[in-house]
Design an enzyme around this catalytic site. Structure first.
Site, mmCIF file in Angstrom:
data_model
loop_
_atom_site.group_PDB
_atom_site.id
_atom_site.type_symbol
_atom_site.label_atom_id
_atom_site.label_comp_id
_atom_site.label_asym_id
_atom_site.label_seq_id
_atom_site.Cartn_x
_atom_site.Cartn_y
_atom_site.Cartn_z
ATOM 1 N N SER A 68 45.900 33.208 49.124
ATOM 2 C CA SER A 68 47.076 33.449 48.144
ATOM 3 C C SER A 68 48.258 33.564 48.948
ATOM 4 O O SER A 68 47.984 33.759 50.424
ATOM 5 C CB SER A 68 46.824 34.960 47.546
ATOM 6 O OG SER A 68 47.939 35.362 47.031
ATOM 7 N N TYR A 88 43.766 43.633 47.172
ATOM 8 C CA TYR A 88 44.038 42.065 47.118
ATOM 9 C C TYR A 88 44.348 41.572 48.331
ATOM 10 O O TYR A 88 43.863 40.655 48.799
ATOM 11 C CB TYR A 88 44.716 41.762 45.863
ATOM 12 C CG TYR A 88 44.976 40.377 45.429
ATOM 13 C CD1 TYR A 88 44.019 39.771 44.789
ATOM 14 C CD2 TYR A 88 45.975 39.562 45.794
ATOM 15 C CE1 TYR A 88 44.125 38.467 44.269
ATOM 16 C CE2 TYR A 88 46.193 38.400 45.430
ATOM 17 C CZ TYR A 88 45.186 37.692 44.717
ATOM 18 O OH TYR A 88 45.399 36.366 44.235
HETATM 19 N N1 LIG Z 1 47.078 32.932 39.526
HETATM 20 C C1 LIG Z 1 47.874 33.104 40.518
HETATM 21 O O1 LIG Z 1 49.118 33.398 40.429
HETATM 22 C C2 LIG Z 1 47.306 33.183 41.833
HETATM 23 C C3 LIG Z 1 47.973 33.382 42.723
HETATM 24 C C4 LIG Z 1 47.323 33.485 44.159
HETATM 25 C C5 LIG Z 1 46.148 33.128 44.378
HETATM 26 N N2 LIG Z 1 45.371 33.293 43.234
HETATM 27 C C6 LIG Z 1 43.761 33.147 43.473
HETATM 28 O O2 LIG Z 1 43.295 31.997 42.603
HETATM 29 C C7 LIG Z 1 41.822 32.153 42.465
HETATM 30 C C8 LIG Z 1 41.926 31.800 40.856
HETATM 31 O O3 LIG Z 1 42.443 32.766 40.332
HETATM 32 P P1 LIG Z 1 43.159 32.461 38.835
HETATM 33 O O4 LIG Z 1 44.569 32.785 38.771
HETATM 34 O O5 LIG Z 1 42.724 31.012 38.419
HETATM 35 O O6 LIG Z 1 42.413 33.486 37.801
HETATM 36 P P2 LIG Z 1 41.344 33.460 36.741
HETATM 37 O O7 LIG Z 1 41.140 34.869 36.170
HETATM 38 O O8 LIG Z 1 42.213 32.657 35.576
HETATM 39 O O9 LIG Z 1 40.178 32.793 37.188
HETATM 40 C C9 LIG Z 1 39.488 33.486 38.068
HETATM 41 C C10 LIG Z 1 37.873 33.397 37.516
HETATM 42 O O10 LIG Z 1 37.087 33.999 38.400
HETATM 43 C C11 LIG Z 1 36.143 34.618 37.729
HETATM 44 N N3 LIG Z 1 35.532 35.817 38.589
HETATM 45 C C12 LIG Z 1 36.125 36.754 38.925
HETATM 46 N N4 LIG Z 1 35.465 37.690 39.654
HETATM 47 C C13 LIG Z 1 34.127 36.972 39.632
HETATM 48 C C14 LIG Z 1 32.860 37.343 40.251
HETATM 49 N N5 LIG Z 1 32.611 38.320 40.962
HETATM 50 N N6 LIG Z 1 31.906 36.289 40.062
HETATM 51 C C15 LIG Z 1 32.090 35.286 39.530
HETATM 52 N N7 LIG Z 1 33.194 34.888 39.103
HETATM 53 C C16 LIG Z 1 34.441 35.629 38.810
HETATM 54 C C17 LIG Z 1 36.786 35.055 36.527
HETATM 55 O O11 LIG Z 1 35.886 35.541 35.443
HETATM 56 C C18 LIG Z 1 37.702 33.867 36.148
HETATM 57 O O12 LIG Z 1 37.004 33.120 35.252
HETATM 58 C C19 LIG Z 1 41.622 33.721 42.755
HETATM 59 O O13 LIG Z 1 41.067 33.663 43.748
HETATM 60 C C20 LIG Z 1 43.140 34.165 42.866
HETATM 61 O O14 LIG Z 1 42.994 35.420 43.599
HETATM 62 C C21 LIG Z 1 45.806 33.287 42.173
#
Ligand SMILES: NC(=O)c1ccc[n+]([C@@H]2O[C@H](COP(=O)([O-])OP(=O)(O)OC[C@H]3O[C@@H](n4cnc5c(N)ncnc54)[C@H](O)[C@@H]3O)[C@@H](O)[C@H]2O)c1
Length: 317
Positions: free
Chosen positions: A145, A162
């Site tokens: 991230s 985080y």
């Molecule tokens: N959305 C943002 O702005 C953003 C920014 C930087 C980084 N990220 C990172 O991107 C990645 C994806 O995030 P997103 O925004 O698509 O979120 P999201 O919540 O839409 O998708 C994440 C998915 O991971 C699943 N998940 C969570 N914990 C889990 C576990 N223990 N085992 C299996 N599945 C699990 C959730 O059920 C969900 O379906 C994450 O690592 C997040 O930290 C997101």
């Protein structure tokens, strides 16, 4: 790797957000996918709806990536379902937010966030590296991230669990560059560093910490946003001075939907950037102009990282 056609990719957290879009786009590009999520119904629906050319198989699996035994079971299950002895790509994407304060948040929540965001990535690397080596041309893609190089969300918004995990993901992935070059040159790694991407991560993180605002009692709402935090929100004009527990509930629900709906980059756009980056051979994949801006400013002048007026000078924030 110029094309994903005919390959097999593993995607964790495939039930929502960027993971769901990676599944869809990989399948459309002729890549078979084994996706997991701890929300088994959601990843099963994503797998069932994914469309690809003939020969593409997309499977959905239940797995909590913070539990190594479940990751190993997922690995064995997907190899059986896909009838393969190797995988070509692993997207360690699953993650949650929450437990921002080391000082005042509950220790179990803090360790839950860290366990998913770091140990989940680590267990996947342990489980899948031999299968990536067996591919002969494997790529491990770990999602960090902007909080992997900037350990805050801005004034009054600590993000300790985080950011600690995301720094660790970035450090681990960068450390693997030389290790793989030396010891397993058939595999390369990439670290993904998104800025704000429009997904349900805020709502999903509430759910992960048993803090779904729709289901919280008034007492839980008041405990979640204590009086001093509420006063800060009132001073910032976010909440009324006399906000009730129901106002807090509505505000939390709106915050989650605003995060998804008012983002500069959609989950589908982010997945395209990630896949383009992997195809191009990049080892560091920034997603979004906000991520590029933060990266440039912090690299140019690391001392200003937490001096927000300086960091965001000229941006009108
Ligand atoms: N959305 C943002 O702005 C953003 C920014 C930087 C980084 N990220 C990172 O991107 C990645 C994806 O995030 P997103 O925004 O698509 O979120 P999201 O919540 O839409 O998708 C994440 C998915 O991971 C699943 N998940 C969570 N914990 C889990 C576990 N223990 N085992 C299996 N599945 C699990 C959730 O059920 C969900 O379906 C994450 O690592 C997040 O930290 C997101």
């Amino acid at each position: 790797m110029e094309s994903f056609t005919g390959k097999l990719a593993v995607v964790t957290g495939g039930g929502s957000g960027m993971g769901r879009e990676l599944v869809r786009q990989l399948a459309a590009q002729g890549c078979s996918v084994a996706a997991c999520d701890w929300h088994a119904d959601e990843v099963a629906a994503v797998a069932a709806a994914a469309n690809g050319p003939p020969g593409v198989l997309v499977t959905g699996h239940a797995c909590d990536v913070s539990d190594e035994a479940q990751v190993l079971r997922f690995r064995d299950e997907l190899l059986g379902r896909h009838g393969r002895a190797h995988v070509d790509l692993v997207f360690a994407n699953a993650g949650i937010g929450g437990a921002g304060s080391f000082v005042s948040d509950n220790r179990d929540s803090w360790e839950r966030t860290f366990a998913i965001d770091f140990w989940g990535v680590y267990y996947c690397a342990r489980a899948f590296l031999p299968l990536l080596i067996a591919s002969g041309d494997g790529v491990l893609v770990n999602t960090s991230s902007v909080n992997g190089f900037w350990a805050s969300l801005g004034p009054g918004m600590p993000n300790t669990a985080y950011a600690t995990a995301k720094f660790a993901v970035r450090g681990f992935t960068e450390a693997l560059i030389e290790d793989l070059r030396t010891n397993a040159p058939q595999v390369r790694v990439a670290v993904v560093m998104p800025g704000h991407v429009g997904t349900d991560i805020v709502g999903n993180s509430f759910r992960a910490h048993d803090r779904d605002p729709e289901k919280l009692t008034e007492d839980q709402l008041n405990e979640m946003i204590p009086a001093d935090a509420r006063a800060g929100l009132a001073a910032a004009g976010v909440l009324a001075q006399d906000a009730s527990a129901e106002d807090l509930r509505r505000w939390l629900i709106k915050m989650a939907s605003d995060f998804r709906d008012n983002a500069p980059v959609s989950a589908a756009e982010a997945a395209t950037v990630i896949l383009d980056g992997v195809r191009s051979g990049a080892w560091r994949i920034l997603v979004g102009a906000d991520a590029v801006m933060l990266d440039e400013r912090i690299r140019a002048n690391p001392e200003v990282a937490y001096d927000y007026a300086e960091l965001f000078k000229g941006l009108g924030t």
